[in-house]
Design an enzyme around this catalytic site. Sequence first.
Site, PDB file in Angstrom:
ATOM      1  CG  HIS A 190      25.077  -9.185 -39.616  1.00  0.00           C
ATOM      2  ND1 HIS A 190      25.541  -9.608 -40.848  1.00  0.00           N
ATOM      3  CD2 HIS A 190      24.706  -7.894 -39.759  1.00  0.00           C
ATOM      4  CE1 HIS A 190      25.435  -8.598 -41.699  1.00  0.00           C
ATOM      5  NE2 HIS A 190      24.930  -7.553 -41.070  1.00  0.00           N
ATOM      6  CG  ASP A 316      23.042  -3.063 -42.868  1.00  0.00           C
ATOM      7  OD1 ASP A 316      24.134  -3.380 -42.375  1.00  0.00           O
ATOM      8  OD2 ASP A 316      22.412  -3.815 -43.623  1.00  0.00           O
TER       9      ASP A 316
HETATM   10  C1  1DF Z   1      24.792  -6.328 -47.585  1.00  0.00           C
HETATM   11  C2  1DF Z   1      23.772  -6.094 -46.663  1.00  0.00           C
HETATM   12  C3  1DF Z   1      26.053  -6.714 -47.115  1.00  0.00           C
HETATM   13  C4  1DF Z   1      23.992  -6.273 -45.323  1.00  0.00           C
HETATM   14  C5  1DF Z   1      26.275  -6.856 -45.753  1.00  0.00           C
HETATM   15  O1  1DF Z   1      27.461  -7.270 -45.246  1.00  0.00           O
HETATM   16  C6  1DF Z   1      25.277  -6.586 -44.838  1.00  0.00           C
HETATM   17  C7  1DF Z   1      24.542  -6.175 -49.003  1.00  0.00           C
HETATM   18  C8  1DF Z   1      28.396  -7.871 -46.121  1.00  0.00           C
HETATM   19  O2  1DF Z   1      23.647  -5.383 -49.382  1.00  0.00           O
HETATM   20  O3  1DF Z   1      25.227  -6.827 -49.809  1.00  0.00           O
HETATM   21  O4  1DF Z   1      25.557  -6.579 -43.544  1.00  0.00           O
HETATM   22  N1  1DF Z   1      22.877  -6.167 -44.454  1.00  0.00           N
HETATM   23  O5  1DF Z   1      22.975  -6.402 -43.250  1.00  0.00           O
HETATM   24  O6  1DF Z   1      21.752  -5.919 -44.958  1.00  0.00           O
HETATM   25 MN    MN Z   2      24.321  -5.677 -41.915  1.00  0.00          MN
END
Ligand code: 1DF
Ligand code: MN
Length: 355
Positions: A190, A316
């Site tokens: 991730h 997500d």
């Molecule tokens: C965000 C996006 C934050 C994802 C995440 O974990 C995350 C974000 C802190 O938009 O700030 O897992 N993502 O996987 O797209």
């Molecule tokens: Mn994510």
Amino acid sequence: MEPTPPTSRLSNQMGYQRIATEEAFAPPEMLDIYRKLLAHSDVDPGFKGLMGFYMSSPSARAQHIMRCLQDLDQIRLQHMDEAGIDRQVIALTAPGVQVMDKATAVSFSRLANDQLAEAVRRHPTRFTGMIAVAPQDPGEAAKEIERGVTKLAMNSVIINSHTQGEYLSDSKFWDIFAAAEAHDVPIYLHPNSLPRNMIQPFQECGLDGAIYGFGVETGLHALRIITAGVFDRFPKLQMIIGHMGEALPFWAYRLDYMHRATVASNRYESVKPLKKKPSDYLRENFYITNSGVAWEPAIKFTQSLIGVDRVLYAMDYPYQYAVEEVVAMDNMQMSAQDKKKFFQSNAEAVFKIKS
Ligand code: 1DF
Ligand code: MN
């Protein structure tokens, strides 16, 4: 078929369950540790830009996300019901324990896994858990994978990309791969915030986060793992990457061509011959989820590259809780059989879900 009304669970009418496979949680105790790290003057700039923002911003988005992240009961279940999500595959949110010192990271990963396992016991038909590990201590991470599989009934591992600037392509981490392969559990690679030595040109224009920087860095990480020969050493190892494969499917042709050219010219000590083409490892050692990308052409292109058995649905939550995207995915022009693989059967196979 009629579009699914977004406000109720009608999965049985659609002929499949919707299993979302990149969903996040944050124990309040982890946020306490984060608060202490964020108070240091030399705090990692990527961590500060990411969790420093979510934990202090008065914006509706940040407040909503912080509330949802900490809930493993009614709020989450209500949102799942409203979006028509039958089951979430849940992981400790990024950066998880990977920003902590080694001892704290090892002990907190166990606590987080115990908490998540408790929540799965409370809601066994709605939640599936991923095992969090501390790459800072590869031996302990390998032990936690074993404990997660044998004691907590979890069948996948979450790693949030780099660990304080270090990449799993470094063989010092390979006990983790050995354990994952031995226990037949996939590793979900991730995104994390960008490491110190990479963030400046992204952060100065506000492109370091999920909009672009996450994908660049996680795609790089997956590629480093491929070119380091990890899958020649661990041929059965399976990894999962989100965000439509962090764009790697679109790069596949160029990666194959240029990898071959680079090897042939002996240009880099670090670019050694591999048993297969880079894209072959994408086809044989990776699953790809559509987290953050509710876009039919990209999903179909990825299916055409790595096969319909290797592309999975993800929402997500809570970062991209968008009910209209579920409707769009239901309405893709795709055979009923392939859509069931995308939403349900592939996830059941990869995460060993028994419904
Ligand atoms: C965000 C996006 C934050 C994802 C995440 O974990 C995350 C974000 C802190 O938009 O700030 O897992 N993502 O996987 O797209
Ligand atoms: Mn994510």
